[in-house]
Design an enzyme around this catalytic site. Structure first.
Site, PDB file in Angstrom:
ATOM      1  N   LYS A 114       2.700   3.384   1.541  1.00 19.91           N
ATOM      2  CA  LYS A 114       3.686   2.463   2.111  1.00 19.91           C
ATOM      3  C   LYS A 114       4.324   3.041   3.389  1.00 19.91           C
ATOM      4  O   LYS A 114       4.781   2.307   4.244  1.00 19.91           O
ATOM      5  CB  LYS A 114       4.781   2.164   1.097  1.00 19.91           C
ATOM      6  CG  LYS A 114       4.324   1.609  -0.244  1.00 19.91           C
ATOM      7  CD  LYS A 114       3.742   0.218  -0.133  1.00 19.91           C
ATOM      8  CE  LYS A 114       3.587  -0.465  -1.475  1.00 19.91           C
ATOM      9  NZ  LYS A 114       2.560   0.149  -2.336  1.00 19.91           N
TER      10      LYS A 114
HETATM   11  C1  LIG Z   1       1.637  -0.359  -3.193  1.00 21.61           C
HETATM   12  C2  LIG Z   1       0.617   0.535  -3.716  1.00 21.61           C
HETATM   13  C3  LIG Z   1      -0.660   0.064  -4.035  1.00 21.61           C
HETATM   14  C4  LIG Z   1      -1.049  -1.386  -3.923  1.00 21.61           C
HETATM   15  O1  LIG Z   1      -1.114  -1.816  -2.583  1.00 21.61           O
HETATM   16  P1  LIG Z   1      -1.044  -3.373  -2.239  1.00 21.61           P
HETATM   17  O2  LIG Z   1      -0.979  -3.440  -0.766  1.00 21.61           O
HETATM   18  O3  LIG Z   1       0.232  -3.887  -2.893  1.00 21.61           O
HETATM   19  O4  LIG Z   1      -2.243  -4.014  -2.820  1.00 21.61           O
HETATM   20  C5  LIG Z   1      -1.595   0.982  -4.482  1.00 21.61           C
HETATM   21  N1  LIG Z   1      -1.286   2.284  -4.652  1.00 21.61           N
HETATM   22  C6  LIG Z   1      -0.066   2.767  -4.358  1.00 21.61           C
HETATM   23  C7  LIG Z   1       0.215   4.205  -4.587  1.00 21.61           C
HETATM   24  C8  LIG Z   1       0.926   1.919  -3.875  1.00 21.61           C
HETATM   25  O5  LIG Z   1       2.135   2.406  -3.587  1.00 21.61           O
END
Ligand SMILES: *Cc1c(COP(=O)(O)O)cnc(C)c1O
Length: 497
Positions: A114
């Protein structure tokens, strides 16, 4: 000069707006998501791009989609986002292990992918506010399944002209994730646990967002909402960058030839990360298969199998909590595109999703999904993958990445497809220490997560990241927990202060 890209709602609300306005608003007034009116093509060759730094690639990609930002503005945003907050100059390094390339997207401030988008979003947003003469204070409202919340808090803490409110499922995040959030500093930050799951948090936030009376009331008080969730186009665009970067890195290192296609595997929850890969492909990156990996909440796997999206099922808590999602918001953008950029159709499906919890797409739409491959991994498979790859190669991955890695192995077995493959590695193993230690057969229920982090460090020879060591003894600043029905009240209470 490339043609300007304008944004409109997936559900047909009238009017097209510029990128900076879409970033400010987050969600369209009709509850739809902003989508570009066309997908621009990369202007430089992939060979040329392969000579660029991450920051230069970011500019090359983002200028094509955020066309109303000036070069100076974009470069300002990029240089402040992708700096020493990351623990490596490469920003998104790749590691080869067991026949795949792991694109490590977790080297930012909160050790999950993120950070790739949320370290730049505050700059994109405050720049957008300036460009659009916004006088109100911007209130970022975010629902998190664990990782978005902290990354958004870290990005927006003490950014002048903003406040940030994060809702998380009180019983649905890892202890380290919770500790990361509740120790967040900054007078403009607010963290609230809810009695409910992530979907409840997300639905509640969407409701607050689209309430016109509340918006009016807040406007009178000098506030307006925006979103740091992956529904914001300002999240999605920066995520396209690392797929371009990864492909061109492989090219530069001679791992692939010009125009050779690769596959990407993405551990998926809200469908934001994989949608960015889809956009990258449509911008000209030679990606063949987009492999969508789910955990036991395999609503997307079923969707790719059958064409029916059906959220009517039990919500399962797994060891990959950031993927414990039954309503993958960003799928709506894909639905809109495969319907031929048809907002009426999309709006109808989303109505069905709200009223019946499911919808089924047409065969014609399904025929546009052949680039996608849906897979899922059980908890046992996920744990076994962490252990096997570590024992075989010494490479340690977190639970989310392991879901993707496990799905990739199954994909190869099923199809025999040996194309060069990039697996999106979305979190540091230290973010999900207990699960990772359990997977390695070294779990210990009597120890807390920090003690386990020490052991994980000893076992793996990897230093504990600063993001974990720094919260170990930090003061807990956020203690509020509310029922999912009281989210709006909690927002108003915080803004009254
Ligand atoms: C948010 C997240 C995901 C999923 O990603 P999306 O964009 O919501 O599909 C996968 N792994 C981790 C560690 C995340 O923080």
């Amino acid at each position: 000069m490339a043609k300007e890209v304008l944004y409109s709602s997936t559900r047909g609300a009238k009017g097209q707006i510029k990128a900076s306005e879409a970033i400010l608003r987050g969600l369209a007034t009709d509850g739809g998501l902003y989508v570009p009116d066309h997908i621009p093509q990369l202007e430089k060759s992939l060979r040329d791009i392969s000579q660029m730094s991450y920051q230069e690639v970011a500019f090359e990609v983002m200028k094509l989609l955020l066309t109303d930002y000036t070069e100076e503005e974009l470069k300002y945003c990029i240089s402040h986002a992708y700096d020493s907050k990351f623990d490596t100059e490469e920003i998104a390094p790749m590691a080869e292990a067991d026949g795949a390339y792991y694109l490590e997207l977790y080297h930012g401030a909160t050790i999950a992918f993120k950070d790739m988008a949320l370290s730049i979003l505050p700059y994109l947003m405050t720049t957008a506010a300036k460009k659009n003469n916004v006088k109100n204070e911007i209130v970022i409202l975010t629902a998190t399944s664990g990782d978005t919340g902290k990354a958004a808090l870290a990005g927006f803490a003490d950014v002048p002209g903003t406040k940030i409110i994060v809702f998380y499922p009180k019983h649905g995040v890892s202890p380290i994730q919770e500790q990361q959030m509740v120790t967040q500093k900054g007078d403009n930050t607010c963290v609230i646990g809810i009695e409910g799951n992530f979907d409840d948090a997300q639905t509640g936030v969407k409701k607050i967002f689209t309430d016109p009376e509340l918006a009016k009331e807040l406007d009178e008080k000098g506030f307006q909402f925006s979103s740091a969730n992956s529904i914001n186009i300002g999240r999605l665009v920066p995520q396209i960058v690392y797929y371009v970067f990864a492909y061109t890195r492989l090219l530069k290192e001679g791992r692939i030839a010009d125009k050779e296609t690769i596959n990407v595997v993405v551990p998926t929850g809200n469908f934001g990360n994989i949608l960015a890969a889809y956009y990258a492909k449509n911008m000209g990156v030679p990606i063949a298969k987009l492999i969508c990996a789910s955990n036991s909440n395999k609503v997307l796997f079923d969707f790719f199998q059958t064409g029916e999206y059906d959220r009517n099922r039990d919500f399962v808590l797994t060891a990959s909590p950031s993927m414990d999602i039954l309503i993958s918001s960003n799928l709506e953008r894909l639905i809109y595109h495969i319907a031929g950029d048809n907002a009426d159709k999309d709006a109808e499906y989303m109505r069905q999703l709200t009223s019946e919890g499911k919808y089924e797409i047409t065969d014609e739409m399904r025929s546009k999904l052949t680039d996608f491959f849906g897979g899922f991994a059980t908890e046992e498979e996920t744990f076994a993958t962490i252990k096997n790859v570590f024992e075989k190669t010494g490479y340690l991955m977190d639970t989310h990445t392991a879901v993707a890695s496990s799905v990739y192995s199954k994909y190869v077995k099923e199809t025999g497809d040996k194309a060069v493959t990039v697996i999106a590695s979305t979190a540091s193993p230290f973010k999900f220490t207990r699960s990772v230690m359990n997977a390695l057969g070294k779990g210990d229920d009597s120890k807390d997560d920090f003690a386990l982090a020490d052991e994980l460090s000893a076992v793996s020879g990897v230093e504990i990241p600063e993001a974990v060591s720094s919260i170990r003894t930090a003061e807990i600043r956020h203690k509020t927990v509310v029922d999912k029905a009281d989210m709006q009240k909690a927002v108003l209470d915080f803004l009254k202060k």
